[in-house]
Design an enzyme around this catalytic site. Structure first.
Site: not given
Ligand code: 13P
Length: 252
Positions: A9, A11, A95, A97, A167, A173, A213
């Protein structure tokens, strides 16, 4: 046996040329991997160029979001028809976010999931608790709420085309990962939830990715857990070498 699925992903990252550069390097690095499904999810603007750069490869294309209508007066939205047209096989839906910053709800997630499936796109439905949920002992109730409402009304056949990504928000992150045991416990719980409405045969086939992560150095111990069937990778998917290492952690 479930084929693991490792998805990147990206982003809000990468211009078109950067995106093409990344997948061009990646396709060579993972060319020999046949036992892991590999997916990248660029931004909308890079989808077309990345689709071309991936032609003939073993890497599938995903979008990061979708709208449920096919067309019409919905300024700024992208439809399932358009995602199919550009070459997507998958779409990430719900997601954290999007739930946190863009008002995504279980109801909108479910509408998007159904629209995606109707048009032959496979949804990757994201679920997971926030830190305060976990600290309050609400991990399972939050995850249950996301899963049950996200897949509400899906036929067994539709569920078989669906991937669930667990997740935990506190792991995204942050560099803090759920331990393999913590993740496995929630993954097994998610599979047990599916058993409420679907047969054991169907439930056993559903892939549940872990996310938050995931890096080359923790991927093997996560991906070898019984109910962890791949990963949804953020930061470490922005670089070909580290993403390829995570893909290979799911192999063999
Ligand atoms: P990170 O791997 O940067 O923690 O992000 C995970 C994520 O949100 C994947 O959709």
């Amino acid at each position: 046996m479930r084929t693991p699925i490792v998805a990147g992903n990206w982003k809000l990252n990468k211009t078109i040329s950067e995106a093409v550069e990344l997948v061009t390097a990646l396709r060579d690095l993972v060319a020999n991997v046949t036992d892991v499904e590999i997916v990248v999810a660029p931004t909308f603007t890079a989808l077309s160029a990345v689709a071309r750069a991936l032609q003939g490869s073993n890497i599938r294309l995903s979008a990061q979001n979708i709208f449920w209508e096919d067309s019409g007066a919905f300024t700024g939205e992208i439809s399932p028809v358009m995602l199919k047209d550009v070459g997507c096989d998958y779409v990430i839906i719900g997601h954290s976010e999007r739930r946190q910053y863009f008002g995504e709800t279980n109801e909108s997630v479910n509408r998007k999931v159904k629209a995606a499936l109707t048009h032959g796109l496979k949804p990757i439905i994201c679920v997971g608790e926030r830190l305060e949920d976990r600290e309050a002992g609400k991990t399972k109730s939050v995850v249950e709420n996301h899963v049950i409402n996200g897949i509400d009304g899906l036929s067994a056949e539709q569920l078989l085309s669906t991937v669930i990504a667990y997740e935990p928000v506190w792991a995204i992150g942050t560099g803090i990962t759920a331990t393999p045991n913590e993740a496995q416990e929630v993954h097994a719980f998610i599979r047990s939830l599916l058993l409420r409405n679907y047969s054991a045969d169907v439930t056993e086939q559903i892939r549940i990715q872990c996310g938050g992560s995931v890096k080359p150095d923790n991927a093997v111990e996560l991906l070898t857990q019984a109910d962890i069937d791949g990963a949804l990778v953020g930061g470490a998917s922005l670089e070909a070498e580290s993403f390829a290492q995570i893909v290979k952690a799911g192999s063999g």
